[in-house]
Design an enzyme around this catalytic site. Structure first.
Site, PDB file in Angstrom:
ATOM      1  N   TYR A  91      -0.440   8.638  -2.918  1.00  0.00           N
ATOM      2  CA  TYR A  91      -0.374   8.621  -4.436  1.00  0.00           C
ATOM      3  C   TYR A  91      -1.492   9.255  -4.976  1.00  0.00           C
ATOM      4  O   TYR A  91      -1.493   9.387  -6.273  1.00  0.00           O
ATOM      5  CB  TYR A  91      -0.705   6.912  -4.469  1.00  0.00           C
ATOM      6  CG  TYR A  91       0.965   6.201  -4.291  1.00  0.00           C
ATOM      7  CD1 TYR A  91       1.644   6.666  -3.916  1.00  0.00           C
ATOM      8  CD2 TYR A  91       1.003   4.918  -4.922  1.00  0.00           C
ATOM      9  CE1 TYR A  91       3.119   5.805  -3.405  1.00  0.00           C
ATOM     10  CE2 TYR A  91       2.147   4.249  -4.726  1.00  0.00           C
ATOM     11  CZ  TYR A  91       3.154   4.653  -3.969  1.00  0.00           C
ATOM     12  OH  TYR A  91       4.296   3.946  -3.918  1.00  0.00           O
ATOM     13  N   GLY A  92      -2.588   9.138  -4.045  1.00  0.00           N
ATOM     14  CA  GLY A  92      -3.823   9.548  -4.838  1.00  0.00           C
ATOM     15  C   GLY A  92      -3.842  10.737  -5.581  1.00  0.00           C
ATOM     16  O   GLY A  92      -5.026  11.036  -6.345  1.00  0.00           O
ATOM     17  N   HIS A 143      -7.768   3.427   3.157  1.00  0.00           N
ATOM     18  CA  HIS A 143      -7.711   4.357   4.447  1.00  0.00           C
ATOM     19  C   HIS A 143      -9.081   4.585   4.878  1.00  0.00           C
ATOM     20  O   HIS A 143      -9.148   4.551   6.232  1.00  0.00           O
ATOM     21  CB  HIS A 143      -7.178   5.539   3.965  1.00  0.00           C
ATOM     22  CG  HIS A 143      -5.584   5.591   3.909  1.00  0.00           C
ATOM     23  ND1 HIS A 143      -4.937   4.948   3.003  1.00  0.00           N
ATOM     24  CD2 HIS A 143      -4.660   6.048   4.870  1.00  0.00           C
ATOM     25  CE1 HIS A 143      -3.602   5.174   2.964  1.00  0.00           C
ATOM     26  NE2 HIS A 143      -3.497   5.787   4.099  1.00  0.00           N
ATOM     27  N   ASP A 177       0.999  -1.054  -0.080  1.00  0.00           N
ATOM     28  CA  ASP A 177      -0.072  -0.217  -0.026  1.00  0.00           C
ATOM     29  C   ASP A 177       0.947   1.199  -0.065  1.00  0.00           C
ATOM     30  O   ASP A 177       2.127   1.053   0.357  1.00  0.00           O
ATOM     31  CB  ASP A 177      -0.943   0.113   1.362  1.00  0.00           C
ATOM     32  CG  ASP A 177      -1.824   1.112   1.300  1.00  0.00           C
ATOM     33  OD1 ASP A 177      -2.956   1.077   0.164  1.00  0.00           O
ATOM     34  OD2 ASP A 177      -1.797   2.053   1.972  1.00  0.00           O
ATOM     35  N   SER A 178       0.455   2.304  -0.087  1.00  0.00           N
ATOM     36  CA  SER A 178       0.975   3.761  -0.355  1.00  0.00           C
ATOM     37  C   SER A 178       1.496   4.000   1.044  1.00  0.00           C
ATOM     38  O   SER A 178       2.365   4.774   1.328  1.00  0.00           O
ATOM     39  CB  SER A 178       0.316   4.781  -1.172  1.00  0.00           C
ATOM     40  OG  SER A 178      -1.034   5.031  -0.430  1.00  0.00           O
ATOM     41  N   CYS A 212      -3.489  -1.287  -2.297  1.00  0.00           N
ATOM     42  CA  CYS A 212      -3.998   0.232  -2.395  1.00  0.00           C
ATOM     43  C   CYS A 212      -4.945   0.333  -3.858  1.00  0.00           C
ATOM     44  O   CYS A 212      -4.463  -0.006  -4.974  1.00  0.00           O
ATOM     45  CB  CYS A 212      -2.353   1.001  -2.782  1.00  0.00           C
ATOM     46  SG  CYS A 212      -2.729   2.640  -2.888  1.00  0.00           S
ATOM     47  N   ASN A 213      -5.907   0.838  -3.546  1.00  0.00           N
ATOM     48  CA  ASN A 213      -6.799   1.149  -4.870  1.00  0.00           C
ATOM     49  C   ASN A 213      -6.290   1.969  -5.905  1.00  0.00           C
ATOM     50  O   ASN A 213      -6.560   1.599  -7.055  1.00  0.00           O
ATOM     51  CB  ASN A 213      -8.268   1.917  -4.415  1.00  0.00           C
ATOM     52  CG  ASN A 213      -9.022   0.924  -3.501  1.00  0.00           C
ATOM     53  OD1 ASN A 213     -10.026   0.229  -3.902  1.00  0.00           O
ATOM     54  ND2 ASN A 213      -8.928   0.890  -2.226  1.00  0.00           N
ATOM     55  N   THR A 214      -5.684   3.073  -5.471  1.00  0.00           N
ATOM     56  CA  THR A 214      -4.995   4.013  -6.461  1.00  0.00           C
ATOM     57  C   THR A 214      -3.996   3.529  -7.246  1.00  0.00           C
ATOM     58  O   THR A 214      -3.928   3.370  -8.335  1.00  0.00           O
ATOM     59  CB  THR A 214      -4.424   5.137  -5.692  1.00  0.00           C
ATOM     60  OG1 THR A 214      -5.193   5.581  -4.441  1.00  0.00           O
ATOM     61  CG2 THR A 214      -3.789   6.276  -6.224  1.00  0.00           C
TER      62      THR A 214
HETATM   63  N1  DGL Z   1      -4.085   3.519  -0.144  1.00  0.00           N
HETATM   64  C1  DGL Z   1      -4.544   4.396  -1.357  1.00  0.00           C
HETATM   65  C2  DGL Z   1      -5.704   3.642  -1.842  1.00  0.00           C
HETATM   66  O1  DGL Z   1      -6.369   2.735  -1.599  1.00  0.00           O
HETATM   67  C3  DGL Z   1      -4.713   5.964  -1.009  1.00  0.00           C
HETATM   68  C4  DGL Z   1      -3.670   6.610  -0.193  1.00  0.00           C
HETATM   69  C5  DGL Z   1      -2.915   7.525  -1.303  1.00  0.00           C
HETATM   70  O2  DGL Z   1      -3.522   8.486  -1.646  1.00  0.00           O
HETATM   71  O3  DGL Z   1      -1.665   7.305  -1.180  1.00  0.00           O
HETATM   72  O4  DGL Z   1      -6.274   4.434  -2.733  1.00  0.00           O
END
Ligand code: DGL
Length: 279
Positions: A45-46, A195, A13-14, A76-78
């Site tokens: 990351y977003g 998150h 994850d980020s 991480c979704n992003t």
């Molecule tokens: N963990 C990232 C997600 O699931 C979001 C956090 C980020 O912006 O880095 O999208």
């Protein structure tokens, strides 16, 4: 044939958010070795460009494969939205043809699209996830009749990483982001950022009990269980003494404090690392 037999599942994850996914892996599949990597130094990351997200994700994945993981879940979704497909087609076959890389968007979308009571679906995510349209595309692939309302919530990630979970400021900003979803009378909300489950109670409070808000970690863990059953060739088997290692690219003390609180368990092995692609 595997080129490495270390029998480890990597979770990336980020930052700390992926712990909301790992938490369910530990609950549902406790007897596996897990390495978790949080790229806290470069979070968020977003709000970054697709190319930057791709490069960062590639470096992270490279680190975990080199550490011996046979399978990596991009929690991480992003990173899933902006990098997974390209990594699966361009990078994996060339450098790690016998390892596997999975994301979180498809299993979550599948579960929701197949839920007969979910017709108007709200998706809450980072800017990069929402702009990619990844959830809407996956949901509609399965059920084109679904109505999808997407909302980016860029301020929530830094607030959560700061552990501002119970602050009135966080609640106010959250209510603002959820307002359009309430207005559109969604029946389901996808927490499309790792998150956001840390704000689960507050989200339920704002949306009301009638709105279905599944926990992404539970959905992804279920799908991982299935996947492991279907892919014995990966050599990932339950073990008696599972190892859990945590890596962060930023201050390990900060990571440890928050991670132990989020996971509600002690973290024994934690290392600060530098990640950079060597390929
Ligand atoms: N963990 C990232 C997600 O699931 C979001 C956090 C980020 O912006 O880095 O999208």
């Amino acid at each position: 044939m595997l080129d490495n037999k270390k029998n480890i599942i990597g979770v990336f994850d980020s930052g700390l958010g992926g712990l909301s996914i790992l938490k369910y892996f530990l609950k549902e599949l406790p007897n596996y070795h897990y390495y978790y990597l949080g790229d806290n130094a470069r979070l968020p990351y977003g709000s970054k460009s697709p190319e930057t997200i791709y490069q960062y994700t590639r470096e992270a994945v490279d680190f975990l494969f080199k550490a011996g993981c046979n399978l990596i879940i991009i929690a991480c979704n992003t990173a899933t939205a902006q990098a997974l497909r390209r990594l699966q087609t361009d990078y994996l076959p060339k450098y790690y043809p016998h390892r596997r890389l999975l994301g979180v968007i498809r299993p979550i979308a599948e579960e929701i699209a197949n839920n007969k009571n979910s017709k108007r679906i709200g998706v809450l995510g980072t800017k990069a996830t929402i702009t990619s349209n990844a959830y809407e595309i996956e949901l509609k692939k399965i059920k084109p009749s679904l109505k999808v309302i997407s909302q980016s919530a860029p301020l929530l990630v830094p607030l959560i990483e700061e552990n501002w979970l119970n602050r009135p400021e966080t609640k106010m900003i959250l209510a603002e982001y959820l307002r359009p979803l309430k207005k559109q009378r969604v029946d389901t909300v996808i927490l499309g950022c790792t998150h956001f489950p840390f704000l689960y109670q507050e989200i339920v409070k704002i949306m009301g009990k009638k709105v279905f808000i599944p926990n992404p970690g539970a959905l992804v863990a279920k799908s991982l269980k299935d996947y492991l059953n279907r892919h014995p060739e990966l050599g990932l088997k339950p073990v008696k003494k599972p190892v859990r290692k945590y890596y962060t690219t930023d201050n390990p003390k900060l990571f440890k404090d928050l991670a132990e609180r989020f996971l509600a368990e002690k973290i024994n092995t934690l290392k600060q690392v530098r990640i950079e692609a060597q390929k």
